[in-house]
Scaffold this active site. Structure first.
Site, PDB file in Angstrom:
ATOM      1  N   HIS A 311       0.849  -1.181   0.000  1.00 22.24           N
ATOM      2  CA  HIS A 311       0.000   0.000   0.000  1.00 22.24           C
ATOM      3  C   HIS A 311       0.885   1.231   0.000  1.00 22.24           C
ATOM      4  O   HIS A 311       1.956   1.213   0.608  1.00 22.24           O
ATOM      5  CB  HIS A 311      -0.894   0.006   1.246  1.00 22.24           C
ATOM      6  CG  HIS A 311      -2.046   0.935   1.137  1.00 22.24           C
ATOM      7  ND1 HIS A 311      -1.943   2.265   1.445  1.00 22.24           N
ATOM      8  CD2 HIS A 311      -3.319   0.729   0.710  1.00 22.24           C
ATOM      9  CE1 HIS A 311      -3.114   2.838   1.230  1.00 22.24           C
ATOM     10  NE2 HIS A 311      -3.965   1.943   0.779  1.00 22.24           N
ATOM     11  N   ASP A 369      -8.010  -5.481   0.248  1.00 20.59           N
ATOM     12  CA  ASP A 369      -8.453  -6.296  -0.885  1.00 20.59           C
ATOM     13  C   ASP A 369      -8.033  -7.747  -0.788  1.00 20.59           C
ATOM     14  O   ASP A 369      -8.552  -8.593  -1.516  1.00 20.59           O
ATOM     15  CB  ASP A 369      -7.915  -5.706  -2.193  1.00 20.59           C
ATOM     16  CG  ASP A 369      -8.623  -4.421  -2.535  1.00 20.59           C
ATOM     17  OD1 ASP A 369      -9.832  -4.360  -2.300  1.00 20.59           O
ATOM     18  OD2 ASP A 369      -7.975  -3.486  -3.018  1.00 20.59           O
TER      19      ASP A 369
HETATM   20  N1  ACO Z   1       4.011  -7.544  -4.745  1.00 17.44           N
HETATM   21  C1  ACO Z   1       5.351  -7.570  -4.941  1.00 17.44           C
HETATM   22  N2  ACO Z   1       6.133  -6.489  -4.787  1.00 17.44           N
HETATM   23  C2  ACO Z   1       5.554  -5.359  -4.412  1.00 17.44           C
HETATM   24  C3  ACO Z   1       4.168  -5.267  -4.185  1.00 17.44           C
HETATM   25  C4  ACO Z   1       3.393  -6.438  -4.360  1.00 17.44           C
HETATM   26  N3  ACO Z   1       2.087  -6.420  -4.160  1.00 17.44           N
HETATM   27  N4  ACO Z   1       3.863  -4.009  -3.831  1.00 17.44           N
HETATM   28  C5  ACO Z   1       5.009  -3.320  -3.837  1.00 17.44           C
HETATM   29  N5  ACO Z   1       6.023  -4.137  -4.183  1.00 17.44           N
HETATM   30  C6  ACO Z   1       7.456  -3.783  -4.237  1.00 17.44           C
HETATM   31  C7  ACO Z   1       7.770  -2.888  -5.440  1.00 17.44           C
HETATM   32  O1  ACO Z   1       8.108  -3.649  -6.574  1.00 17.44           O
HETATM   33  C8  ACO Z   1       8.932  -2.090  -4.911  1.00 17.44           C
HETATM   34  O2  ACO Z   1      10.060  -2.926  -4.935  1.00 17.44           O
HETATM   35  P1  ACO Z   1      11.550  -2.299  -5.211  1.00 17.44           P
HETATM   36  O3  ACO Z   1      11.792  -1.339  -4.080  1.00 17.44           O
HETATM   37  O4  ACO Z   1      12.448  -3.470  -5.217  1.00 17.44           O
HETATM   38  O5  ACO Z   1      11.452  -1.602  -6.541  1.00 17.44           O
HETATM   39  C9  ACO Z   1       8.582  -1.870  -3.435  1.00 17.44           C
HETATM   40  O6  ACO Z   1       7.751  -2.981  -3.094  1.00 17.44           O
HETATM   41  C10 ACO Z   1       7.865  -0.567  -3.167  1.00 17.44           C
HETATM   42  O7  ACO Z   1       6.656  -0.574  -3.894  1.00 17.44           O
HETATM   43  P2  ACO Z   1       6.090   0.635  -4.759  1.00 17.44           P
HETATM   44  O8  ACO Z   1       5.600   0.092  -6.073  1.00 17.44           O
HETATM   45  O9  ACO Z   1       7.064   1.764  -4.809  1.00 17.44           O
HETATM   46  O10 ACO Z   1       4.844   1.061  -3.892  1.00 17.44           O
HETATM   47  P3  ACO Z   1       3.693   2.021  -4.360  1.00 17.44           P
HETATM   48  O11 ACO Z   1       3.323   2.807  -3.158  1.00 17.44           O
HETATM   49  O12 ACO Z   1       4.075   2.790  -5.569  1.00 17.44           O
HETATM   50  O13 ACO Z   1       2.529   1.029  -4.783  1.00 17.44           O
HETATM   51  C11 ACO Z   1       0.636  -0.396  -4.633  1.00 17.44           C
HETATM   52  C12 ACO Z   1       1.497   0.656  -3.928  1.00 17.44           C
HETATM   53  C13 ACO Z   1       0.212   0.120  -6.021  1.00 17.44           C
HETATM   54  C14 ACO Z   1      -0.623  -0.638  -3.812  1.00 17.44           C
HETATM   55  C15 ACO Z   1       1.482  -1.691  -4.772  1.00 17.44           C
HETATM   56  O14 ACO Z   1       1.859  -2.153  -3.491  1.00 17.44           O
HETATM   57  C16 ACO Z   1       0.724  -2.794  -5.523  1.00 17.44           C
HETATM   58  O15 ACO Z   1       0.719  -2.785  -6.763  1.00 17.44           O
HETATM   59  N6  ACO Z   1       0.070  -3.737  -4.784  1.00 17.44           N
HETATM   60  C17 ACO Z   1      -0.714  -4.785  -5.408  1.00 17.44           C
HETATM   61  C18 ACO Z   1      -2.051  -4.241  -5.876  1.00 17.44           C
HETATM   62  C19 ACO Z   1      -2.994  -3.986  -4.711  1.00 17.44           C
HETATM   63  O16 ACO Z   1      -3.187  -4.833  -3.839  1.00 17.44           O
HETATM   64  N7  ACO Z   1      -3.632  -2.807  -4.761  1.00 17.44           N
HETATM   65  C20 ACO Z   1      -4.635  -2.422  -3.749  1.00 17.44           C
HETATM   66  C21 ACO Z   1      -4.165  -1.232  -2.965  1.00 17.44           C
HETATM   67  S1  ACO Z   1      -5.307  -0.885  -1.693  1.00 17.44           S
HETATM   68  C22 ACO Z   1      -6.638  -0.208  -2.455  1.00 17.44           C
HETATM   69  O17 ACO Z   1      -6.570   0.444  -3.460  1.00 17.44           O
HETATM   70  C23 ACO Z   1      -7.880  -0.486  -1.845  1.00 17.44           C
END
Ligand code: ACO
Length: 434
Positions: A311, A369
């Site tokens: 998140h 979720d």
């Molecule tokens: N699975 C694997 N790796 C992940 C995940 C995940 N679900 N989420 C983040 N990461 C990793 C990223 O690849 C990144 O790795 P790095 O530092 O090696 O490059 C690190 O964790 C930081 O993540 P960011 O992408 O910078 O986090 P951001 O805040 O931009 O994204 C998001 C947040 C979009 C929610 C992301 O965690 C994601 O795509 N999660 C899966 C989708 C999801 O469950 N969305 C629902 C969100 S809650 C809602 O809207 C109700």
């Protein structure tokens, strides 16, 4: 919001004698915020923050999140207390009006919502314009946007009474619109709302009932639906809410703004994640396939994410995920589902991921979720309806945030700047000389 008398941040431009002193603003809780509005005037520079991870785009009194502690407050009240003691319409009153209602205020508010549950009869025709297999979110974007063509009498955004009526209309009609999207998909007749039923109960009725039979809504499922709606009602400046605010900043009408919010919510990185979680669990198929799946997630080249994890703000357990995980067990118990393979798989996946260095190092925890899809599936919703249900609940947050923005004297049209990295000025080349 108040400027701190003592603290400020001073930025000095290297190689010049120019500096800018930026006041630090205080909220009631949360970190201080540097007011950068004068930075361009003082230094001739912009700030760069793709994804707005370090930018407060507005002042708000509605919802507070402490992502490190896993705290979520609606108007100051912890989500755990509201989930246990409140109802969705009471939460809707709280979010839109700022305070919990007295019993009389709540009755009036419920009546206000119930009076608006029906759709203009001509809106029925809109559904026929969609393919039968249209995704419910596509239908919702279209039908909600179209509401502005039907309710001209409440479109003056500068009139508080119009804003109030539009809010009632949106909150009241959203369940009808979503339930009809499903009925259209399944080829069953549309069921008209019943105003003798509660909000969540009425939605379940319109979704499940058919005219040929009497349908009684299971009260345990109505309570679970109400809880899910409370948990999704608002979440401060997330992507869809920011979309609603940005659209609204231009003076667009609230129906158009909420339609924009629905479009933004649809993406798998946001509200579409609940649908994606279920697809992911189905694809993993069995506990024994978890290690292989997680290796793929950790492989940067694969672009596979563990859906329902991570998140932008929570770097701890999402408090809503804890509540919904418990509700999941209650609903499955009520439905007599002793062993749900998907729930077992989700629990095991969560356990393994929470102990895996990749997820621990990045502070990736389950978000709301991760479990909402499992509970919704058990309640009989097709996966394509999951995000539509999210949109029904989030409408309350969107419309509260939209109204707050319209009433904010500091509100201006939202208009970010950019770092331009394209070609510098050049002369047009006639086609024959290229
Ligand atoms: N699975 C694997 N790796 C992940 C995940 C995940 N679900 N989420 C983040 N990461 C990793 C990223 O690849 C990144 O790795 P790095 O530092 O090696 O490059 C690190 O964790 C930081 O993540 P960011 O992408 O910078 O986090 P951001 O805040 O931009 O994204 C998001 C947040 C979009 C929610 C992301 O965690 C994601 O795509 N999660 C899966 C989708 C999801 O469950 N969305 C629902 C969100 S809650 C809602 O809207 C109700």
């Amino acid at each position: 919001m108040s400027g701190s008398a003592k603290r400020s941040v001073t930025i000095t431009l290297d190689g010049s004698n120019k500096s800018s002193t930026l006041p630090l603003l205080d909220g009631t809780i949360g970190p201080q915020v540097a007011d950068i509005r004068r930075i361009y005037g003082d230094l001739g520079i912009f700030t760069y923050d793709p994804g707005y991870g370090a930018t407060a785009a507005c002042e708000s009194k509605i919802t507070y999140i402490d992502g490190d502690q896993g705290i979520l407050l609606y108007r100051g009240y912890p989500i755990e207390q509201l989930a246990e003691h409140s109802s969705f319409l009471e939460v809707a009153y709280l979010l839109t009006n700022g305070e919990l209602p007295t019993p009389a205020q709540l009755r009036d508010y419920e009546m206000g919502v119930l009076r608006h549950t029906m759709l203009h009869e001509q809106l029925r025709q809109f559904y026929n314009g969609f393919r039968r297999d249209a995704h419910p979110m596509a239908v919702m974007c279209g039908v909600v946007g179209a509401l502005s063509a039907f309710y001209h009498d409440s479109l003056d955004i500068n009139n508080p009474e119009h804003r109030k009526i539009s809010a009632f209309r949106l909150i009241a009609k959203m369940p009808t619109i979503a339930a009809w999207a499903h009925k259209y998909n399944s080829g069953q007749p549309f069921m008209y709302p019943r105003n003798d039923l509660g909000y969540a109960e009425n939605f379940l009725y319109m979704f499940n009932a058919v005219p040929a039979e009497t349908y009684k809504v299971n009260p345990i499922l109505a309570k679970a639906m109400d809880l899910i709606m409370i948990l999704h009602a608002d979440h401060e400046q997330n992507a869809s809410t920011s979309t609603v605010r940005l659209s609204g900043s231009t003076g667009a009408n609230p129906f158009a703004c909420i339609a924009a919010g629905i479009a933004s919510l649809w993406g798998p990185a946001h509200g579409g994640a609940n649908e994606a979680v279920l697809k992911m669990l189905t694809e993993i198929g069995h506990v024994r396939n978890i290690p292989e799946f997680l290796s793929e997630v950790k492989d940067k080249g694969s672009h596979t994410k563990l859906m329902g994890f991570g998140h932008r703000v929570y770097k701890n357990y999402d408090p809503r995920a804890k509540i919904i995980q418990k509700a999941c067990h209650d609903v499955l118990g009520e439905l007599g589902i002793k062993d749900d393979p998907l729930l077992d798989l989700a629990l095991e996946l969560e356990k393994i991921a929470l102990n895996d260095k990749y997820f621990v190092d990045r502070k990736l925890y389950p978000n709301v979720d991760f479990y909402s899809g499992i509970i919704l599936k058990a309640m009989g919703f097709p996966t394509s309806m999951f995000t539509a249900l999210f949109a029904v609940s989030r409408t309350v947050g969107w419309i509260s945030q939209w109204a707050e923005m319209i009433e904010d004297p500091e509100q201006r049209i939202g208009r970010p700047r950019q770092i331009y990295t394209g070609p510098t000025q050049r002369d047009y080349i006639p086609p024959g000389q290229r």
